[in-house]
Scaffold this active site. Sequence first.
Site, PDB file in Angstrom:
ATOM      1  CB  THR A  77      -0.906   0.019   1.244  1.00 54.52           C
ATOM      2  OG1 THR A  77      -1.704  -1.174   1.231  1.00 54.52           O
ATOM      3  CG2 THR A  77      -1.808   1.240   1.254  1.00 54.52           C
TER       4      THR A  77
ATOM      5  CB  CYS B  97      24.738   4.428   6.458  1.00 55.21           C
ATOM      6  SG  CYS B  97      23.675   5.630   5.702  1.00 55.21           S
TER       7      CYS B  97
END
Length: 395
Positions: A233, A319
């Site tokens: 979705t 990261c």
Amino acid sequence: MQATSPVDPRVLDAMLPFYLSRFGNPHSRTHLYGWESDEAVEFARSQVASLINASPKEIVFTSGATECNNISVKGVMHFYKDKKRHVITTQTEHKCVLDSCRHLQQEGFDITYLPVRPDGLVDLNTLRSAIRPDTGLISIMAVNNEIGVIQPMEEIGEICKEFKIPFHTDAAQALGKIPIDVDKWNVSLMSLSGHKVYGPKGVGALYMRRRPRIRVEPQMNGGGQERGIRSGTVPTPLVVGMGAACELAMKEMEYDAERIKGLQERLLNGIRAKLDGVVVNGSVERRYVGNLNLSFAYVEGESLLMGLKEVAVSSGSACTSASLEPSYVLRALGVDEDMAHTSIRFGIGRFTTEEEIDRAIKLTVKQVVKLREMSPLYEMVKEGIDIKQIQWSQH
């Protein structure tokens, strides 16, 4: 603002109704709530497309640039695996591109990791000579997340066009900060992120060229949303936020760049006026102005970071900031290990103020001076000793 950026209040205003009153699933085709959400998603698609001079039909919404990079690198090579077995990328790419390439290597694909010049830019002749008949993808990021250098995108695009090789770029750090034109750059695939452009976290967009058409193998199976490329979705509020952020960036990019340039100069000049042995990492000419990556000689980077708790700086990308290894990006530039360990990345953005810049200068100078006072190496250098010539004895 390389790790992330705050959500612009105007973006939040656009998003809130879709959390509360207009909560429909954009894939529901039988009632007003669904139609309303679907319309909002399609409008956001056109807002993202406008910023990069693409067609809305070429935009696929994802969860972020990491997912886009995975779909691009692995998806393209898996789709064309019978004919194409070789990928070209650079040693300074974002971790998710490098790790996707390593994943392909384990599957038997060949990867060429191009070195970069000391200024962080790709050598076009090296790129050209790395191309093989079975090269299926060239992936080079537009703006580097650690050192902010801007690669020669149009020239790389020309080479890809000449050899008819799909060109992918991770443009997460470029979106809304430098002008992007998918036709001028001749990219087939482009990865974009919402939270790097004052939009929400958890949403990104993948540009996929329609003519000549680029095909990928989906990395996720499901209900076939987003033309089957990215099932699941579509999160309407996040997508609306990314669209609004792109529209704002389109209107304010020039103003932001001019203002941020002034702040970057203020920061660099302020630090250099009070400290020696300060080196800018990466090209100064071809650089996004909101990034300033500095090395301070004779100072240990982690100690400097600890002393700059008030300032949101890092010694690499967010990261990889859990690692104590020196930045692999700086190592690829050929920066000495000791200088790579002393690097600090300052990010300047739309909401950074002059007061914050002045505070950052004051704290940085204070901490560097304090650490150098404790450094025997700095003492020796001040006395005129060339520490590179010293033969250290082993204990």
